[in-house]
Design an enzyme around this catalytic site. Structure first.
Site, PDB file in Angstrom:
ATOM      1  N   HIS A  49     114.284  54.909 -58.968  1.00  0.00           N
ATOM      2  CA  HIS A  49     113.510  55.779 -58.074  1.00  0.00           C
ATOM      3  C   HIS A  49     114.224  55.835 -56.722  1.00  0.00           C
ATOM      4  CE1 HIS A  49     111.897  52.337 -55.913  1.00  0.00           C
ATOM      5  NE2 HIS A  49     111.405  51.834 -57.043  1.00  0.00           N
ATOM      6  N   CYS A  97     100.127  37.153 -55.136  1.00  0.00           N
ATOM      7  CA  CYS A  97     101.468  37.417 -54.626  1.00  0.00           C
ATOM      8  C   CYS A  97     101.369  38.641 -53.708  1.00  0.00           C
ATOM      9  CB  CYS A  97     102.428  37.720 -55.786  1.00  0.00           C
ATOM     10  SG  CYS A  97     103.917  38.557 -55.236  1.00  0.00           S
ATOM     11  N   CYS A 145     108.062  38.777 -59.210  1.00  0.00           N
ATOM     12  CA  CYS A 145     109.174  38.271 -58.379  1.00  0.00           C
ATOM     13  C   CYS A 145     110.164  37.497 -59.233  1.00  0.00           C
ATOM     14  CB  CYS A 145     108.676  37.310 -57.309  1.00  0.00           C
ATOM     15  SG  CYS A 145     107.557  38.004 -56.110  1.00  0.00           S
ATOM     16  N   HIS A 183     115.749  52.597 -55.117  1.00  0.00           N
ATOM     17  CA  HIS A 183     117.050  52.163 -55.653  1.00  0.00           C
ATOM     18  C   HIS A 183     118.134  53.142 -55.187  1.00  0.00           C
ATOM     19  CE1 HIS A 183     114.121  51.062 -59.008  1.00  0.00           C
ATOM     20  NE2 HIS A 183     114.440  49.911 -58.458  1.00  0.00           N
ATOM     21  N   LYS A 233     104.146  53.346 -59.418  1.00  0.00           N
ATOM     22  CA  LYS A 233     103.972  54.229 -60.566  1.00  0.00           C
ATOM     23  C   LYS A 233     102.494  54.575 -60.750  1.00  0.00           C
ATOM     24  CE  LYS A 233     105.896  54.265 -65.164  1.00  0.00           C
ATOM     25  NZ  LYS A 233     106.491  53.415 -66.182  1.00  0.00           N
ATOM     26  N   HIS A 246     103.218  41.793 -55.246  1.00  0.00           N
ATOM     27  CA  HIS A 246     102.807  42.385 -56.519  1.00  0.00           C
ATOM     28  C   HIS A 246     101.296  42.414 -56.733  1.00  0.00           C
ATOM     29  CE1 HIS A 246     107.058  41.292 -57.076  1.00  0.00           C
ATOM     30  NE2 HIS A 246     107.086  42.479 -57.637  1.00  0.00           N
ATOM     31  N   CYS A 278     105.266  33.936 -60.365  1.00  0.00           N
ATOM     32  CA  CYS A 278     104.973  35.376 -60.316  1.00  0.00           C
ATOM     33  C   CYS A 278     106.045  36.085 -61.141  1.00  0.00           C
ATOM     34  CB  CYS A 278     104.982  35.893 -58.882  1.00  0.00           C
ATOM     35  SG  CYS A 278     104.903  37.697 -58.839  1.00  0.00           S
ATOM     36  N   LYS A 320     102.886  52.138 -50.258  1.00  0.00           N
ATOM     37  CA  LYS A 320     103.971  51.650 -51.079  1.00  0.00           C
ATOM     38  C   LYS A 320     104.157  52.629 -52.247  1.00  0.00           C
ATOM     39  CE  LYS A 320     105.506  47.492 -53.136  1.00  0.00           C
ATOM     40  NZ  LYS A 320     105.477  46.128 -53.440  1.00  0.00           N
TER      41      LYS A 320
HETATM   42  N1  MSP Z   1     117.066  42.361 -59.892  1.00  0.00           N
HETATM   43  C1  MSP Z   1     116.725  42.032 -58.558  1.00  0.00           C
HETATM   44  C2  MSP Z   1     117.951  41.927 -57.688  1.00  0.00           C
HETATM   45  C3  MSP Z   1     118.989  41.004 -58.207  1.00  0.00           C
HETATM   46  S1  MSP Z   1     120.416  41.040 -57.214  1.00  0.00           S
HETATM   47  C4  MSP Z   1     121.363  39.869 -57.851  1.00  0.00           C
HETATM   48  C5  MSP Z   1     115.796  43.086 -57.983  1.00  0.00           C
HETATM   49  N2  MSP Z   1     115.811  44.284 -58.584  1.00  0.00           N
HETATM   50  S2  MSP Z   1     114.917  45.551 -58.158  1.00  0.00           S
HETATM   51  O1  MSP Z   1     115.107  46.546 -59.180  1.00  0.00           O
HETATM   52  O2  MSP Z   1     113.584  45.161 -57.882  1.00  0.00           O
HETATM   53  O3  MSP Z   1     115.599  46.111 -56.883  1.00  0.00           O
HETATM   54  C6  MSP Z   1     115.193  45.740 -55.592  1.00  0.00           C
HETATM   55  C7  MSP Z   1     116.015  46.556 -54.633  1.00  0.00           C
HETATM   56  O4  MSP Z   1     115.844  47.965 -54.889  1.00  0.00           O
HETATM   57  C8  MSP Z   1     115.650  46.393 -53.179  1.00  0.00           C
HETATM   58  O5  MSP Z   1     116.186  45.243 -52.594  1.00  0.00           O
HETATM   59  C9  MSP Z   1     116.230  47.684 -52.623  1.00  0.00           C
HETATM   60  O6  MSP Z   1     117.604  47.606 -52.588  1.00  0.00           O
HETATM   61  C10 MSP Z   1     115.830  48.689 -53.691  1.00  0.00           C
HETATM   62  N3  MSP Z   1     114.478  49.198 -53.492  1.00  0.00           N
HETATM   63  C11 MSP Z   1     113.482  49.240 -54.418  1.00  0.00           C
HETATM   64  N4  MSP Z   1     112.399  49.861 -53.877  1.00  0.00           N
HETATM   65  C12 MSP Z   1     112.652  50.215 -52.610  1.00  0.00           C
HETATM   66  C13 MSP Z   1     111.964  50.958 -51.617  1.00  0.00           C
HETATM   67  N5  MSP Z   1     110.749  51.445 -51.796  1.00  0.00           N
HETATM   68  N6  MSP Z   1     112.619  51.191 -50.452  1.00  0.00           N
HETATM   69  C14 MSP Z   1     113.894  50.772 -50.233  1.00  0.00           C
HETATM   70  N7  MSP Z   1     114.568  50.091 -51.153  1.00  0.00           N
HETATM   71  C15 MSP Z   1     113.949  49.692 -52.298  1.00  0.00           C
HETATM   72  O7  MSP Z   1     115.139  42.804 -57.002  1.00  0.00           O
END
Ligand code: MSP
Length: 657
Positions: free
Chosen positions: A19, A144, A130, A22, A305, A147, A127, A302
């Site tokens: 999304h 948490c 997390c 990412h 989905k 979440h 959790c 936030k």
């Molecule tokens: N798998 C772990 C990271 C492991 S790194 C060795 C993880 N994955 S995640 O899919 O949850 O990705 C988190 C990251 O996605 C955040 O740190 C950020 O880079 C990005 N984002 C996810 N949602 C976001 C927002 N709503 N806004 C900005 N960035 C966000 O954590």
């Protein structure tokens, strides 16, 4: 500048599709890569997917497939999304890659042999969201905070990493390196967390609970905890075979200590505490920097989905173009702080900065060159004081632009470019070249004004190229700028007046940033609202569906049409009505039905047709035997209740199937 830089994004979990959260971090990596190239640095950009752990197993089970098939599919989706929109990573790592798994095992062995891993029993609050144990102080109302779920209490024997042992060393490193964690608020957050004792880290999961992970090399009854696995990707990726580097070690030697991690605030602890202590234990030098950005919110909430407010890169690209979203990302977010995404503000910024700003400047100046000068770019000529002001403004830009990019103040870099564009717009309005065009004696003024206008557009395109790579490449090609954006010409040189060759012939004026009108915005907003309503489900409270059954289960229930012959209240039973129902047998059946709330006067039921469960085992009640059940419909809170009926034409005893 000839530096070496290694940029990483988090490895995204494959439990959900990409999304715009990412997308933001990945676009950030891509933009930084383009920026470092622009200033002449050697840069390597890594992204990928995090594929082990409970969360993924749960998501795969919900999708009804095995984890392997599921992770292949979703990881592929990430890769495809990034390549469809032209994000230029150098390597895409998956934590399920064999080379990564081997590397994790090597590190585990090393840390184990060094005595930093021990076995113990532990009870903790886990959790799954997390994928880590939370401390009681981290919880809000027992849940948490990220979440909004209560963590599970888990008690089991596991392997632990002596993380606590490295607390002081870590604090000393953070204190000695003020920009190691940026912006400062996150550095302070980590330092304040490290004031308390640092617990050891549970780094295994017994296979009785989870098998989808990397086997511990020293105990095959356990798999590795997902974070101890995933964080190591940043090193294992450099050690994966590559065509350019003769040996794995070369690439590691070349890039590792220049590593700049990009993350959002959600995974600060794992990156600023778990990761460096793991590196210390493994005897690997620390990375160079972590840049922490805030969250993109959907309006004020936030993105989630279940709220139906998640923006998907693919749909956005179709609606308004990802390239334009890239601009919005950097224009709108002040690095480190949360920012709000709404379609309305996106369109507002796009229209004011790109359609009316850069796009309009290019098209009005180029159109005048086409119309009055046969499309041939004129000479700049000797500048007037007004033009000198623009030249000075542009000359000062590269240095401050670089300073802003280095400090991740992207919105400030954009502000300065907008400053130059705004000043040029005012200059053009003042000079009114359309009037000059009507006065032959002012031909050289006209030429100068237009040449200066075009130069500003070119300089803006050079500076915006990391953020808007496709559109800027189009602008530069249109203006005949052929010098590569790879540092072979210093940025200060590229951004200097005089880059456009006199005599270059302009083609048809491109419409790079067409205005987005209200109608289009409304259309998209309506689509989004419809999708959100569909995600939220029916507005009334509806009981959740029971577990799925097969037709044979249903066929066991013998349903018959019944005619109510008698109906009366039952003394001492607040909810019941006693019915005599004819289902085509010799005698009507006596049935006690819990429908009194809807039928204060039971007589209204007499003569109506109902549906009876005819093969239900008779039930002895206080008031007599109930010989079946009458079907009734009701809302969740029973405020609506009525017997289920059949259409005319059916007789008592007819089967209902
Ligand atoms: N798998 C772990 C990271 C492991 S790194 C060795 C993880 N994955 S995640 O899919 O949850 O990705 C988190 C990251 O996605 C955040 O740190 C950020 O880079 C990005 N984002 C996810 N949602 C976001 C927002 N709503 N806004 C900005 N960035 C966000 O954590």
């Amino acid at each position: 500048m000839d530096r070496t830089v290694y940029i990483t994004t988090p490895l995204y979990y494959v439990n959900a599709e990409p999304h715009i959260g990412h997308l933001y971090t990945t676009v950030l990596g891509d933009t930084l890569k383009r920026y470092y190239r622009l200033v002449g640095d050697d840069v390597f950009f890594l992204t990928g997917t995090d594929e082990h752990g409970e969360k993924i197993v749960e998501a795969a089970a919900n999708g009804g497939v095995e984890p392997k098939e599921f992770t292949d599919r979703v990881s592929g989706m990430f890769r495809k999304t990034w390549s469809d929109i032209g994000l230029g990573y150098d390597y895409f790592i998956r934590t399920t890659d064999e080379s990564h798994k081997r590397y994790v095992q090597r590190v585990l062995d090393k840390v184990h042999e060094a005595g930093d891993i021990y076995f113990a029993e532990y009870t903790g609050l886990y959790c799954v969201g997390c994928e880590r144990y939370l401390t009681v102080t981290e919880l809000e109302d027992g849940k948490c905070p990220d979440h909004q779920i209560e963590p599970k209490e888990v008690k089991e024997s596991n392997y632990f990493f002596k993380m606590g042992k490295y607390r002081e060393q870590l604090v000393a490193h953070i204190k000695a390196n003020p920009t190691w964690i940026r912006p400062e608020r996150y550095r302070n957050e980590v330092l304040s967390f490290l004031k308390g004792p640092l617990e050891d880290l549970c780094i295994s999961r017994p296979k009785t609970r989870l098998t989808w992970g990397i086997d511990l090399p020293f105990d095959d009854k356990y798999v590795t905890y997902v974070w101890f696995d995933a964080l190591l990707n940043y090193v294992s990726a450099l050690k994966s075979p590559s065509a350019e580097f003769a040996a794995d070690e070369d690439r590691f030697e070349h890039y590792w200590d220049k590593c700049n991690h990009l993350i959002a605030k959600d995974i600060l602890k794992t990156h600023a505490i778990y990761w460096p202590t793991m590196l210390m234990a493994a005897g690997i030098p620390l990375f160079n920097q972590i840049d922490v950005h805030g969250y993109w919110l959907s309006g004020d909430s936030k993105m989630s989905k279940s709220l139906g407010n998640v923006v998907r890169p693919g749909s956005f690209d179709e609606q308004f173009g990802i390239e334009n979203l890239r601009y919005f990302f950097f224009r709108e977010m002040s690095f480190g702080q949360d920012a709000s995404f709404t379609y309305e503000v996106f369109v507002e910024r796009y229209n004011s900065d790109l359609a009316n700003g850069l796009g309009n400047l290019l098209s009005r100046v180029a159109s005048l060159v086409k119309k009055n000068l046969g499309g041939v770019v004129p000479a700049l000529g000797a500048p007037t004081p007004a033009e000198q002001e623009l030249i000075d403004l542009a000359a000062a830009l590269p240095a401050s632009y670089e300073a802003h990019f280095e400090a991740r103040r992207f919105h400030r870099a954009i502000e300065e470019i907008r400053g130059l564009l705004g000043a040029t717009d005012r200059y053009i309005n003042e000079m009114a070249p359309w009037k000059l065009a009507r006065d032959e004696s002012r031909a050289s003024d006209l030429q100068r004004v237009l040449a200066h206008g075009l130069e500003v557009v070119r300089i803006a395109a050079v500076l915006l190229s990391p953020i808007l790579p496709t559109r800027c490449a189009e602008i530069l090609a249109y203006l005949g700028e052929q010098r590569p954006l790879d540092g072979s010409v210093p940025l200060a040189g590229l951004a200097m007046f005089g880059g456009i060759t006199e005599g270059h012939e302009l083609g048809d004026v491109p419409r790079l940033f067409p205005r987005i009108d209200e109608k289009k915005l409304k259309e998209v907003e309506e689509q989004i609202a419809a999708a959100a309503a569909a995600a939220a489900g029916p507005s009334r409270d509806v009981a959740p569906l029971a577990d799925e059954i097969v037709i044979d289960d249903f066929a066991k229930v013998d349903l018959r049409v019944g005619l109510v012959r008698e109906a009366e209240l039952v003394e001492g039973a607040k909810k019941l009505i006693k019915l005599l129902v004819d289902i085509g047998e010799a005698e009507p059946r006596q049935i006690f039905a819990g429908i009194r709330a809807a039928y204060e006067d039971p007589q209204v039921l007499v003569g109506t047709k109902v549906i009876v469960v005819a093969n239900l085992k008779p039930r002895k009640m206080k008031f007599g035997v109930s010989e079946g059940m009458v079907l009734a419909g009701h809302s969740v809170d029973d405020s609506r209740l009525a017997t289920a009926s059949v259409s005319d034409g059916l007789e008592p005893g007819d089967k209902v199937t």
